[in-house]
Motif scaffolding. Sequence first.
Motif, PDB file in Angstrom:
ATOM      1  N   SER A 132       0.802  -1.210   0.000  1.00 53.93           N
ATOM      2  CA  SER A 132       0.000   0.000   0.000  1.00 53.93           C
ATOM      3  C   SER A 132       0.840   1.268   0.000  1.00 53.93           C
ATOM      4  N   ASN A 133       0.366   2.228  -0.775  1.00 51.35           N
ATOM      5  CA  ASN A 133       0.794   3.614  -0.650  1.00 51.35           C
ATOM      6  C   ASN A 133      -0.376   4.294   0.060  1.00 51.35           C
ATOM      7  N   PRO A 134      -0.414   4.247   1.387  1.00 51.07           N
ATOM      8  CA  PRO A 134      -1.639   4.603   2.115  1.00 51.07           C
ATOM      9  C   PRO A 134      -1.959   6.088   2.031  1.00 51.07           C
ATOM     10  N   PRO A 135      -3.243   6.432   2.176  1.00 49.77           N
ATOM     11  CA  PRO A 135      -3.675   7.827   2.055  1.00 49.77           C
ATOM     12  C   PRO A 135      -3.362   8.632   3.308  1.00 49.77           C
ATOM     13  N   ILE A 136      -2.123   9.021   3.467  1.00 47.11           N
ATOM     14  CA  ILE A 136      -1.678   9.735   4.650  1.00 47.11           C
ATOM     15  C   ILE A 136      -2.501  10.999   4.895  1.00 47.11           C
ATOM     16  N   GLY A 139      -5.678  12.058   7.260  1.00 45.45           N
ATOM     17  CA  GLY A 139      -5.571  12.393   8.673  1.00 45.45           C
ATOM     18  C   GLY A 139      -5.197  11.174   9.493  1.00 45.45           C
ATOM     19  N   LYS A 140      -4.563  11.437  10.622  1.00 43.25           N
ATOM     20  CA  LYS A 140      -4.013  10.357  11.441  1.00 43.25           C
ATOM     21  C   LYS A 140      -5.087   9.389  11.922  1.00 43.25           C
ATOM     22  N   ALA A 141      -6.195   9.908  12.431  1.00 46.77           N
ATOM     23  CA  ALA A 141      -7.230   9.032  12.987  1.00 46.77           C
ATOM     24  C   ALA A 141      -7.813   8.120  11.915  1.00 46.77           C
ATOM     25  N   ALA A 142      -8.137   8.692  10.746  1.00 51.86           N
ATOM     26  CA  ALA A 142      -8.714   7.884   9.671  1.00 51.86           C
ATOM     27  C   ALA A 142      -7.708   6.862   9.150  1.00 51.86           C
ATOM     28  N   LEU A 143      -6.449   7.256   9.053  1.00 51.62           N
ATOM     29  CA  LEU A 143      -5.413   6.331   8.609  1.00 51.62           C
ATOM     30  C   LEU A 143      -5.261   5.182   9.590  1.00 51.62           C
ATOM     31  N   HIS A 144      -5.218   5.495  10.876  1.00 52.87           N
ATOM     32  CA  HIS A 144      -5.103   4.442  11.888  1.00 52.87           C
ATOM     33  C   HIS A 144      -6.289   3.486  11.818  1.00 52.87           C
ATOM     34  N   ASP A 145      -7.495   4.029  11.670  1.00 52.50           N
ATOM     35  CA  ASP A 145      -8.677   3.168  11.554  1.00 52.50           C
ATOM     36  C   ASP A 145      -8.567   2.252  10.336  1.00 52.50           C
ATOM     37  N   LEU A 146      -8.094   2.794   9.232  1.00 52.59           N
ATOM     38  CA  LEU A 146      -7.939   2.001   8.015  1.00 52.59           C
ATOM     39  C   LEU A 146      -6.978   0.838   8.231  1.00 52.59           C
ATOM     40  N   LEU A 147      -5.829   1.128   8.821  1.00 50.23           N
ATOM     41  CA  LEU A 147      -4.830   0.081   9.044  1.00 50.23           C
ATOM     42  C   LEU A 147      -5.315  -0.961  10.051  1.00 50.23           C
ATOM     43  N   LEU A 148      -6.033  -0.513  11.072  1.00 50.02           N
ATOM     44  CA  LEU A 148      -6.554  -1.454  12.066  1.00 50.02           C
ATOM     45  C   LEU A 148      -7.676  -2.321  11.498  1.00 50.02           C
ATOM     46  N   GLN A 149      -8.271  -1.884  10.407  1.00 51.66           N
ATOM     47  CA  GLN A 149      -9.284  -2.690   9.740  1.00 51.66           C
ATOM     48  C   GLN A 149      -8.662  -3.825   8.941  1.00 51.66           C
ATOM     49  N   TRP A 150      -7.497  -3.587   8.321  1.00 50.84           N
ATOM     50  CA  TRP A 150      -6.939  -4.550   7.374  1.00 50.84           C
ATOM     51  C   TRP A 150      -5.740  -5.330   7.884  1.00 50.84           C
ATOM     52  N   LEU A 151      -4.892  -4.745   8.694  1.00 47.68           N
ATOM     53  CA  LEU A 151      -3.696  -5.462   9.148  1.00 47.68           C
ATOM     54  C   LEU A 151      -4.016  -6.721   9.947  1.00 47.68           C
ATOM     55  N   PRO A 152      -5.083  -6.773  10.741  1.00 46.53           N
ATOM     56  CA  PRO A 152      -5.397  -8.027  11.435  1.00 46.53           C
ATOM     57  C   PRO A 152      -5.765  -9.176  10.492  1.00 46.53           C
ATOM     58  N   ARG A 153      -5.934  -8.894   9.226  1.00 43.24           N
ATOM     59  CA  ARG A 153      -6.284  -9.945   8.269  1.00 43.24           C
ATOM     60  C   ARG A 153      -5.056 -10.554   7.592  1.00 43.24           C
ATOM     61  N   LEU A 154      -3.867 -10.184   8.061  1.00 43.07           N
ATOM     62  CA  LEU A 154      -2.654 -10.831   7.558  1.00 43.07           C
ATOM     63  C   LEU A 154      -2.592 -12.273   8.037  1.00 43.07           C
ATOM     64  N   LEU A 177       2.498   1.790  14.912  1.00 42.98           N
ATOM     65  CA  LEU A 177       2.195   0.411  14.550  1.00 42.98           C
ATOM     66  C   LEU A 177       2.824  -0.576  15.528  1.00 42.98           C
ATOM     67  N   SER A 178       4.080  -0.356  15.865  1.00 44.44           N
ATOM     68  CA  SER A 178       4.753  -1.245  16.822  1.00 44.44           C
ATOM     69  C   SER A 178       4.086  -1.182  18.187  1.00 44.44           C
ATOM     70  N   GLU A 179       3.746   0.021  18.625  1.00 40.05           N
ATOM     71  CA  GLU A 179       3.086   0.182  19.932  1.00 40.05           C
ATOM     72  C   GLU A 179       1.695  -0.457  19.948  1.00 40.05           C
ATOM     73  N   THR A 180       1.073  -0.545  18.777  1.00 35.03           N
ATOM     74  CA  THR A 180      -0.257  -1.136  18.677  1.00 35.03           C
ATOM     75  C   THR A 180      -0.189  -2.655  18.587  1.00 35.03           C
ATOM     76  N   GLY A 181       1.002  -3.196  18.482  1.00 32.35           N
ATOM     77  CA  GLY A 181       1.167  -4.638  18.488  1.00 32.35           C
ATOM     78  C   GLY A 181       1.581  -5.242  17.166  1.00 32.35           C
ATOM     79  N   PHE A 182       1.794  -4.406  16.148  1.00 27.83           N
ATOM     80  CA  PHE A 182       2.246  -4.899  14.846  1.00 27.83           C
ATOM     81  C   PHE A 182       3.733  -4.580  14.696  1.00 27.83           C
ATOM     82  N   PRO A 183       4.608  -5.548  14.893  1.00 28.14           N
ATOM     83  CA  PRO A 183       6.050  -5.281  14.793  1.00 28.14           C
ATOM     84  C   PRO A 183       6.398  -4.662  13.443  1.00 28.14           C
ATOM     85  N   THR A 184       7.037  -3.500  13.493  1.00 29.84           N
ATOM     86  CA  THR A 184       7.291  -2.727  12.273  1.00 29.84           C
ATOM     87  C   THR A 184       8.746  -2.300  12.213  1.00 29.84           C
TER      88      THR A 184
END
Length: 208
Positions: A132-136, A139-154, A177-184
């Motif tokens: 992804s070239n994510p839509p930075i 805004g931070k909140a919307a971006l975080h919500d987007l990533l939290l929607q899809w990254l758990p599906r790895l 991301l690392s603090e949220t539990g996704f090693p980055t």
Amino acid sequence: MPEPPEHYYASTPGVASSRRTIELDLPDLRLTLLTDTGVFSFKQLDAGTRVLLENAPRPAVRGDLLDLGCGYGPIALTLAHRQRRRRVWAVDVNERALELVRENAAAAGLSGVRAALPGDVPADVRFAAVYSNPPIRVGKAALHDLLLQWLPRLLPGGAAYLVVQRNLGSDSLARWLSETGFPTRRLLSRHGYRVLEVKPRSSTTTTE
């Protein structure tokens, strides 16, 4: 980017359609792609997208692939060309972008591409890799919500590869991301862009 960002974040862009073609020219692939106003980086291949396509690793495990925020499809089509036996999901909220992906995939003979709105991807689909070239700029909140929607599906052993401009917060995103539990980790830095490698949460990887 040169075009107003609110257009390509909208489900139906407010700007009038004006189609054109651009060349996707990579070391292993050359395609002519149809683009349009109201879609991200419609005048030329985005520099960050090029960095991602030229440097991100191939998937380490079997399974479907995801192009998150696909625009007119340069990432999805490249993945489908390189990984012809895999299904590639091209996901975007922008209906105009999804139509372009479908047309570009058909023109290139890449039948493995599935262009879909976020809600149209079946809930049980999991991904070997996300690119992804994510839509930075949403805004931070919307971006975080987007990533939290899809990254758990790895899938276990999978990874996400995100390209983010250094001066648009790539390092702070990696920390979050690392603090949220996704090693980055920062995989590489090129031309002012970082490619971040994001691994599944530990609760997912313990099943390996």
